[in-house]
Design an enzyme around this catalytic site. Structure first.
Site, short mmCIF file in Angstrom:
data_model
loop_
_atom_site.label_atom_id
_atom_site.label_comp_id
_atom_site.label_asym_id
_atom_site.label_seq_id
_atom_site.Cartn_x
_atom_site.Cartn_y
_atom_site.Cartn_z
N MET A 34 87.17 24.55 32.65
CA MET A 34 87.30 25.96 32.94
C MET A 34 88.34 26.63 32.04
SD MET A 34 88.37 27.72 36.59
CE MET A 34 90.07 27.16 36.55
N SER A 108 87.59 17.96 33.26
CA SER A 108 87.67 18.81 34.45
C SER A 108 86.25 19.15 34.91
CB SER A 108 88.50 20.05 34.14
OG SER A 108 88.95 20.66 35.32
N GLN A 109 85.92 20.44 35.11
CA GLN A 109 84.61 20.75 35.66
C GLN A 109 83.47 20.30 34.75
OE1 GLN A 109 84.78 25.03 36.24
NE2 GLN A 109 83.90 25.44 34.23
N ASP A 226 98.66 15.71 39.16
CA ASP A 226 97.78 16.87 38.97
C ASP A 226 98.17 18.02 39.90
OD1 ASP A 226 95.49 18.61 38.66
OD2 ASP A 226 94.42 16.86 37.90
N HIS A 282 97.34 17.77 35.04
CA HIS A 282 95.92 17.87 34.74
C HIS A 282 95.64 17.85 33.23
CE1 HIS A 282 91.85 18.66 35.96
NE2 HIS A 282 91.76 19.74 35.20
#
Length: 299
Positions: A34, A108-109, A226, A282
């Site tokens: 993202m 991530s996503q 994270d 993260h």
């Protein structure tokens, strides 16, 4: 997530020297997170360059959703995930360099989106899927989303808190499509357009299960410090116990695993699941760590 989260990664990747590898390599497909895009020199651009240095001759495809990097960045917030996955499936199928198969690495996503590609589109075959901070059971909160997209994140938070499962928000907001509210489990299962489908929450699609089990390895990386993913256990397929938002359960404790709706239990017993952890926030890791822990699954 936001490309500024990758600044540390980009800096680390430029420090170390490169190793030599074989020209007979499996291609690598990467999908950003993202707020990022395919070609940011501090994130995906640095990853692509580093892999090419470490594995000479490798073909690395960094996915762009749209015709420009601006469209690619915006797609990570506003383009229907199922449409993105379909777009990627078609792109991969048309790439002659991927015909014999490829490895995939999602950040991530982008990791859960690539898992959807594995489940829905087995041709060309995905061999190994590496999930770097992917939220495979979704998220219940956006605790930190800094950088140049912070105003967008503030707006997203308000929309998710006010009605994540309304048709309009589900259709037009990416993060709503993997918003997993443990306090409203029935609402989530009924209205989640993406995550509830690929996690077999409504019905068991045997094709999804069969296709995912074709993977040689499914590697999941969790970042122990994270501050972006809530709960962080989602990066290893864990999540909050249904009905509350404090206690979490592991993948192995979940109904998804016990009922083996995705074949993860069988894959686990066969040694196909790999759970890696690293200190740091993260998507923060060094080139040394990447080379030691992830590169063996790419070579």
């Amino acid at each position: 997530m936001d490309p500024r989260l990758f600044i540390g990664v980009g800096a680390f990747l430029l420090i170390s020297g490169s190793a030599r590898g074989s020209n007979d390599t499996t291609p690598l497909v990467i999908w950003h997170g993202m707020g990022d895009n395919c070609c940011n020199p501090l994130s995906m651009g640095a990853i692509k360059k580093m892999v090419e240095e470490e594995v000479p001759g490798i073909y690395v495809l960094s996915l762009m959703i749209g015709k420009t990097v601006v469209q690619d960045t915006e797609s990570g917030f506003f383009k229907d995930v199922n449409e993105q996955v379909s777009f990627v499936c078609e792109k991969l199928a048309q790439d002659p360099k991927l015909k014999a198969g490829y490895n995939a690495m999602g950040f991530s996503q982008g990791a859960q989106f690539l898992r959807a590609v594995a489940q829905r589109c087995p041709n060309p075959p995905m061999k190994t899927l590496i999930s770097v901070g992917g939220q495979h059971q979704g998220v219940y909160g956006l605790p930190r989303c800094p950088g140049e997209s912070s105003h967008i994140c503030d707006w997203i938070r308000k929309k998710l808190n006010s009605g994540a499962y309304t048709d309009a928000i589900q259709k037009h907001l990416v993060q709503a499509q993997y918003w997993h509210d443990p306090l409203n489990d029935d609402l989530y299962k009924q209205h989640s357009l993406f995550l509830a489908d690929i996690n077999q929450e409504r019905v068991v699609n045997q094709t999804y299960k069969k296709n995912l089990m074709l993977l040689e390895k499914f590697v999941m990386v969790k970042f122990l410090q994270d501050s972006v993913v809530d709960p962080v256990d989602s990066e290893w397929f864990g999540f909050f116990v249904t009905g509350q938002a404090e206690k979490t359960e592991t993948l192995q404790e979940s109904a998804l695993y016990k009922e083996d709706r995705l074949g993860l239990a069988e894959m686990d017993k066969a040694g196909k699941l790999v759970f890696l952890a690293t200190d740091g926030d993260h998507l923060q890791f060094s080139r040394e760590w990447f080379n030691a822990k992830l590169l063996p699954y790419i070579r």
